[in-house]
Design a protein around this motif. Structure first.
Motif, PDB file in Angstrom:
ATOM      1  N   ALA A  80      -3.840  21.590 -14.362  1.00  0.00           N
ATOM      2  CA  ALA A  80      -4.617  21.584 -13.455  1.00  0.00           C
ATOM      3  C   ALA A  80      -5.232  19.644 -13.743  1.00  0.00           C
ATOM      4  O   ALA A  80      -5.346  19.252 -13.062  1.00  0.00           O
ATOM      5  CB  ALA A  80      -5.731  22.018 -12.957  1.00  0.00           C
ATOM      6  N   GLN A  81      -5.111  19.432 -15.334  1.00  0.00           N
ATOM      7  CA  GLN A  81      -5.263  18.325 -15.255  1.00  0.00           C
ATOM      8  C   GLN A  81      -4.549  16.700 -15.594  1.00  0.00           C
ATOM      9  O   GLN A  81      -4.606  16.228 -15.723  1.00  0.00           O
ATOM     10  CB  GLN A  81      -6.091  17.608 -16.782  1.00  0.00           C
ATOM     11  N   GLN A  82      -3.079  17.725 -14.805  1.00  0.00           N
ATOM     12  CA  GLN A  82      -2.123  16.583 -15.334  1.00  0.00           C
ATOM     13  C   GLN A  82      -1.698  16.093 -13.977  1.00  0.00           C
ATOM     14  O   GLN A  82      -1.754  16.676 -12.665  1.00  0.00           O
ATOM     15  CB  GLN A  82      -0.357  18.115 -14.774  1.00  0.00           C
ATOM     16  N   PRO A  83      -1.495  14.637 -13.618  1.00  0.00           N
ATOM     17  CA  PRO A  83      -1.420  14.324 -12.638  1.00  0.00           C
ATOM     18  C   PRO A  83       0.359  14.538 -11.749  1.00  0.00           C
ATOM     19  O   PRO A  83       0.751  14.334 -11.971  1.00  0.00           O
ATOM     20  CB  PRO A  83      -2.099  12.668 -12.719  1.00  0.00           C
ATOM     21  N   LYS A  84      -0.386  14.816 -10.442  1.00  0.00           N
ATOM     22  CA  LYS A  84       0.375  15.469  -9.504  1.00  0.00           C
ATOM     23  C   LYS A  84       1.538  13.274  -9.426  1.00  0.00           C
ATOM     24  O   LYS A  84       0.766  12.899  -8.774  1.00  0.00           O
ATOM     25  CB  LYS A  84       0.248  15.514  -8.533  1.00  0.00           C
ATOM     26  N   PRO A  85       3.252  14.001  -9.108  1.00  0.00           N
ATOM     27  CA  PRO A  85       3.512  12.558  -8.684  1.00  0.00           C
ATOM     28  C   PRO A  85       3.392  12.012  -7.474  1.00  0.00           C
ATOM     29  O   PRO A  85       3.005  12.474  -6.921  1.00  0.00           O
ATOM     30  CB  PRO A  85       5.218  12.340  -9.508  1.00  0.00           C
ATOM     31  N   TRP A  86       2.569  10.870  -7.622  1.00  0.00           N
ATOM     32  CA  TRP A  86       2.504  10.061  -6.064  1.00  0.00           C
ATOM     33  C   TRP A  86       3.111   8.549  -5.725  1.00  0.00           C
ATOM     34  O   TRP A  86       3.098   7.664  -6.424  1.00  0.00           O
ATOM     35  CB  TRP A  86       0.500   9.864  -6.002  1.00  0.00           C
ATOM     36  N   GLU A 109       5.909  -2.022  -1.315  1.00  0.00           N
ATOM     37  CA  GLU A 109       5.791  -3.097  -0.315  1.00  0.00           C
ATOM     38  C   GLU A 109       4.040  -2.909  -0.408  1.00  0.00           C
ATOM     39  O   GLU A 109       3.026  -4.120  -0.679  1.00  0.00           O
ATOM     40  CB  GLU A 109       5.719  -3.234   1.472  1.00  0.00           C
ATOM     41  N   TYR A 110       3.597  -2.058  -0.997  1.00  0.00           N
ATOM     42  CA  TYR A 110       2.191  -1.707  -1.343  1.00  0.00           C
ATOM     43  C   TYR A 110       2.116  -1.949  -2.987  1.00  0.00           C
ATOM     44  O   TYR A 110       1.157  -2.560  -3.467  1.00  0.00           O
ATOM     45  CB  TYR A 110       1.496  -0.054  -1.116  1.00  0.00           C
ATOM     46  N   LYS A 111       2.932  -1.718  -3.481  1.00  0.00           N
ATOM     47  CA  LYS A 111       2.665  -0.855  -4.775  1.00  0.00           C
ATOM     48  C   LYS A 111       2.977  -3.372  -5.436  1.00  0.00           C
ATOM     49  O   LYS A 111       2.590  -2.933  -6.487  1.00  0.00           O
ATOM     50  CB  LYS A 111       4.374  -0.312  -5.086  1.00  0.00           C
ATOM     51  N   ASN A 112       3.478  -3.940  -4.167  1.00  0.00           N
ATOM     52  CA  ASN A 112       4.337  -5.538  -4.859  1.00  0.00           C
ATOM     53  C   ASN A 112       2.954  -6.355  -4.415  1.00  0.00           C
ATOM     54  O   ASN A 112       3.013  -7.321  -4.678  1.00  0.00           O
ATOM     55  CB  ASN A 112       5.825  -5.456  -4.783  1.00  0.00           C
ATOM     56  N   ASN A 150      -2.443   2.242 -16.216  1.00  0.00           N
ATOM     57  CA  ASN A 150      -0.799   1.519 -15.587  1.00  0.00           C
ATOM     58  C   ASN A 150      -0.221   1.012 -14.331  1.00  0.00           C
ATOM     59  O   ASN A 150       1.366   0.364 -14.653  1.00  0.00           O
ATOM     60  CB  ASN A 150       0.513   1.994 -16.540  1.00  0.00           C
ATOM     61  N   GLN A 151      -0.754   1.467 -13.733  1.00  0.00           N
ATOM     62  CA  GLN A 151      -0.628   1.199 -12.205  1.00  0.00           C
ATOM     63  C   GLN A 151      -0.258   0.256 -11.523  1.00  0.00           C
ATOM     64  O   GLN A 151      -2.221  -0.587 -12.766  1.00  0.00           O
ATOM     65  CB  GLN A 151      -0.824   2.380 -11.231  1.00  0.00           C
ATOM     66  N   THR A 152      -0.127  -0.962 -10.656  1.00  0.00           N
ATOM     67  CA  THR A 152      -0.478  -1.931 -10.122  1.00  0.00           C
ATOM     68  C   THR A 152      -1.747  -1.857  -9.141  1.00  0.00           C
ATOM     69  O   THR A 152      -1.882  -0.603  -8.867  1.00  0.00           O
ATOM     70  CB  THR A 152       0.771  -2.413  -9.573  1.00  0.00           C
ATOM     71  N   ASP A 153      -2.522  -3.092  -8.598  1.00  0.00           N
ATOM     72  CA  ASP A 153      -3.602  -3.547  -8.163  1.00  0.00           C
ATOM     73  C   ASP A 153      -3.242  -2.448  -7.150  1.00  0.00           C
ATOM     74  O   ASP A 153      -4.230  -1.886  -6.014  1.00  0.00           O
ATOM     75  CB  ASP A 153      -4.235  -4.548  -7.999  1.00  0.00           C
ATOM     76  N   GLY A 154      -1.604  -2.602  -6.636  1.00  0.00           N
ATOM     77  CA  GLY A 154      -1.227  -1.932  -4.997  1.00  0.00           C
ATOM     78  C   GLY A 154      -1.262  -1.020  -4.879  1.00  0.00           C
ATOM     79  O   GLY A 154      -1.789   0.094  -3.992  1.00  0.00           O
ATOM     80  N   GLU A 155      -1.184  -0.435  -5.979  1.00  0.00           N
ATOM     81  CA  GLU A 155      -0.863   1.761  -5.762  1.00  0.00           C
ATOM     82  C   GLU A 155      -2.286   1.499  -5.651  1.00  0.00           C
ATOM     83  O   GLU A 155      -2.752   3.086  -4.651  1.00  0.00           O
ATOM     84  CB  GLU A 155      -0.335   2.027  -7.347  1.00  0.00           C
ATOM     85  N   HIS A 156      -3.209   1.136  -6.427  1.00  0.00           N
ATOM     86  CA  HIS A 156      -4.788   1.543  -5.818  1.00  0.00           C
ATOM     87  C   HIS A 156      -4.848   1.455  -5.144  1.00  0.00           C
ATOM     88  O   HIS A 156      -6.034   1.906  -4.531  1.00  0.00           O
ATOM     89  CB  HIS A 156      -5.331   1.671  -7.332  1.00  0.00           C
ATOM     90  N   PHE A 157      -4.976   0.386  -4.546  1.00  0.00           N
ATOM     91  CA  PHE A 157      -5.485  -0.143  -2.880  1.00  0.00           C
ATOM     92  C   PHE A 157      -4.306   0.876  -1.661  1.00  0.00           C
ATOM     93  O   PHE A 157      -5.572   1.491  -1.420  1.00  0.00           O
ATOM     94  CB  PHE A 157      -4.850  -1.292  -2.533  1.00  0.00           C
ATOM     95  N   TYR A 158      -3.166   1.789  -2.002  1.00  0.00           N
ATOM     96  CA  TYR A 158      -2.772   2.272  -1.097  1.00  0.00           C
ATOM     97  C   TYR A 158      -3.545   3.610  -1.460  1.00  0.00           C
ATOM     98  O   TYR A 158      -3.671   4.175  -0.398  1.00  0.00           O
ATOM     99  CB  TYR A 158      -1.216   2.264  -1.598  1.00  0.00           C
ATOM    100  N   LYS A 159      -3.638   4.204  -2.885  1.00  0.00           N
ATOM    101  CA  LYS A 159      -4.038   5.446  -2.781  1.00  0.00           C
ATOM    102  C   LYS A 159      -5.623   5.483  -1.784  1.00  0.00           C
ATOM    103  O   LYS A 159      -5.485   6.783  -1.656  1.00  0.00           O
ATOM    104  CB  LYS A 159      -3.775   5.761  -4.121  1.00  0.00           C
TER     105      LYS A 159
END
Ligand code: HEC
Length: 137
Positions: A27-33, A38-41, A96-105
């Motif tokens: 349960a502690q393992q993150p699920k791929p998202w 366009e958001y990632k970058n 290690n994720q981009t700002d855009g990934e945090h923004f999108y999520k």
């Protein structure tokens, strides 16, 4: 007879213990998202620094800490009622994720992660993105 029963009970307890441990670790393992490119970058339009962090902290305390915890470890008061682990914002997987990934999520959410589209302005979400960088170990 009695010792047989005892041994059986002990075996069942060990098996149950190991299963719960496996479930917990899993349960502690993150699920791929997946985040669209366009958001990632996407470029973060809000400069990092004191001012943005301060605004981010205020919003985070109000809307995020209940699940994600004050220091982003995923240990907020509501966290134990969730099916999914909210993540450890201090660790590599998150940082290690981009700002855009945090923004999108944050903006669109998923399952138990609420979407903040319409509740928080894009500028506020970018402040959160900047603030969440301060959780880095
Ligand atoms: C009701 C509990 C809850 C609240 C409130 C909440 N989150 Fe979440 N959040 C989650 C859960 C659960 C996940 C994991 C979702 C998944 O993987 O499907 C998550 C995941 C995330 C992720 C992705 C983490 C990763 O490593 O991929 C980010 C970013 C995030 N939340 C930011 C926020 C921000 C910012 C706020 C406040 C504006 C917030 N969350 C409020 C429960 C919550």
């Amino acid at each position: 007879m009695i010792t047989m029963k005892k041994r059986l009970v002990r075996t069942v307890m060990v098996i149950a213990g190991v299963s719960f441990l496996c479930l917990y670790v899993n349960a502690q393992q993150p699920k791929p998202w997946d985040v669209p490119a366009e958001y990632k970058n996407m470029k973060n339009p809000v400069a990092k620094g004191e001012e943005s962090n301060k605004a981010g902290l205020a919003t985070y305390t109000k809307f995020c800490a209940s699940c994600h915890g004050k220091t982003g470890l995923g240990d907020g008061v509501k966290a134990r009622m969730l099916k999914d682990f909210p993540g450890d914002f201090s660790g590599d997987y998150f940082q290690n994720q981009t700002d855009g990934e945090h923004f999108y999520k944050t903006k669109f959410g998923r399952n138990e992660m609420p979407k903040f589209e319409g509740k928080l302005s894009d500028e506020n979400i970018w402040n959160l993105v900047n603030f969440m960088r301060t959780f880095k170990k």
